[in-house]
Write an enzyme that holds these catalytic residues in place. Structure first.
Site, mmCIF file in Angstrom:
data_model
loop_
_atom_site.group_PDB
_atom_site.id
_atom_site.type_symbol
_atom_site.label_atom_id
_atom_site.label_comp_id
_atom_site.label_asym_id
_atom_site.label_seq_id
_atom_site.Cartn_x
_atom_site.Cartn_y
_atom_site.Cartn_z
ATOM 1 C CG HIS A 8 -2.030 -0.996 1.094
ATOM 2 N ND1 HIS A 8 -2.645 -1.559 2.180
ATOM 3 C CD2 HIS A 8 -2.636 -1.524 0.001
ATOM 4 C CE1 HIS A 8 -3.598 -2.394 1.767
ATOM 5 N NE2 HIS A 8 -3.596 -2.390 0.457
ATOM 6 C CE LYS A 12 2.449 2.168 -4.049
ATOM 7 N NZ LYS A 12 1.869 0.863 -4.028
ATOM 8 C CB THR A 34 -0.056 -4.099 -7.446
ATOM 9 O OG1 THR A 34 0.726 -3.689 -6.326
ATOM 10 C CG2 THR A 34 -0.980 -5.237 -7.040
ATOM 11 N N GLY A 35 0.854 -2.562 -10.030
ATOM 12 C CA GLY A 35 1.385 -1.534 -10.910
ATOM 13 C C GLY A 35 2.489 -0.640 -10.399
ATOM 14 C CB THR A 36 2.499 2.343 -8.183
ATOM 15 O OG1 THR A 36 1.459 2.958 -8.943
ATOM 16 C CG2 THR A 36 3.498 3.383 -7.732
ATOM 17 C CB THR A 37 4.239 -2.107 -5.713
ATOM 18 O OG1 THR A 37 3.351 -1.410 -4.843
ATOM 19 C CG2 THR A 37 5.258 -2.871 -4.891
ATOM 20 C CB SER A 54 -3.023 0.403 -9.918
ATOM 21 O OG SER A 54 -3.200 0.958 -8.645
ATOM 22 N N GLY A 55 -3.329 -1.940 -7.640
ATOM 23 C CA GLY A 55 -4.215 -2.663 -6.719
ATOM 24 C C GLY A 55 -5.669 -2.221 -6.782
ATOM 25 C CG ASP A 60 -4.758 -5.633 -4.302
ATOM 26 O OD1 ASP A 60 -3.530 -5.614 -4.494
ATOM 27 O OD2 ASP A 60 -5.351 -4.775 -3.627
ATOM 28 C CG ASP A 80 -1.377 1.948 5.918
ATOM 29 O OD1 ASP A 80 -1.411 1.751 7.152
ATOM 30 O OD2 ASP A 80 -1.329 3.075 5.415
ATOM 31 C CG HIS A 87 -8.041 -1.502 -3.247
ATOM 32 N ND1 HIS A 87 -7.445 -0.389 -2.700
ATOM 33 C CD2 HIS A 87 -7.070 -2.438 -3.312
ATOM 34 C CE1 HIS A 87 -6.179 -0.661 -2.450
ATOM 35 N NE2 HIS A 87 -5.926 -1.889 -2.797
ATOM 36 C CG ASP A 90 -10.651 -5.403 -4.980
ATOM 37 O OD1 ASP A 90 -11.774 -5.948 -4.904
ATOM 38 O OD2 ASP A 90 -10.373 -4.526 -5.813
ATOM 39 N NE ARG A 96 -13.145 -15.724 0.588
ATOM 40 C CZ ARG A 96 -13.017 -16.681 -0.309
ATOM 41 N NH1 ARG A 96 -11.917 -17.296 -0.431
ATOM 42 N NH2 ARG A 96 -13.965 -17.039 -1.104
#
Length: 146
Positions: A8, A12, A34-37, A54-55, A60, A80, A87, A90, A96
């Site tokens: 998150h 990051k 995920t995208g930015t990460t 992106s999440g 996600d 976080d 989201h 998600d 889960r």
């Protein structure tokens, strides 16, 4: 090994710093994020990282689907707990699925270090550090028995 990394916004920097400290251990493995990460990890580690969406835009869920399909082997998710996420359903679905499909996952630096070292340690030696510094120094994989 196929490893997914997610963080998150407020976590990051922590994930990037952790990945840089463990760059050698991560080097032989296929990394996804995920995208930015993923873009930040690719730049920080100077290596390719497969980027999902992106999440909040479905990344996600994409990672969760690949966990369920056994296309990923481990999840490092620095989420976080103090900030509401738009989201959140998600995020809960991803966690889960990881539990449901018995995928090893870590959510903070200490558990990430322990998980990474356990995945790379062929003799299964146990280590229980009290601090991140102890996890870095005391839980190094030992040589396999002769």
């Amino acid at each position: 090994m196929r490893i997914a990394l997610v963080a998150h916004d407020h976590r990051k920097d922590q994930l990037i710093a952790w990945a840089q400290r463990h760059a050698d251990a991560l080097a032989p493995h296929a990394l996804s994020a995920t995208g930015t990460t993923g873009r930040l990890l690719s730049a920080a580690l100077n290596r390719p990282v497969h980027c999902y969406l992106s999440g909040p835009m479905g990344g996600d869920l994409q990672i969760g689907a690949h966990l369920a399909e056994k296309q990923l082997d481990a999840l490092f998710f620095f989420w976080d707990p103090l900030t509401a996420q738009p989201h959140d359903p998600d995020v809960k679905a991803l966690l889960r699925v990881a539990v449901l499909w018995d995928v090893p996952f870590a959510c903070n630096e200490v558990s990430a270090t322990l998980l990474l070292k356990a995945l790379l340690n062929p003799n299964g030696a146990a280590c229980t550090p009290a601090t991140p510094a102890q996890a870095q120094s005391e839980c190094a994989p030992s040589a396999p028995p002769h």
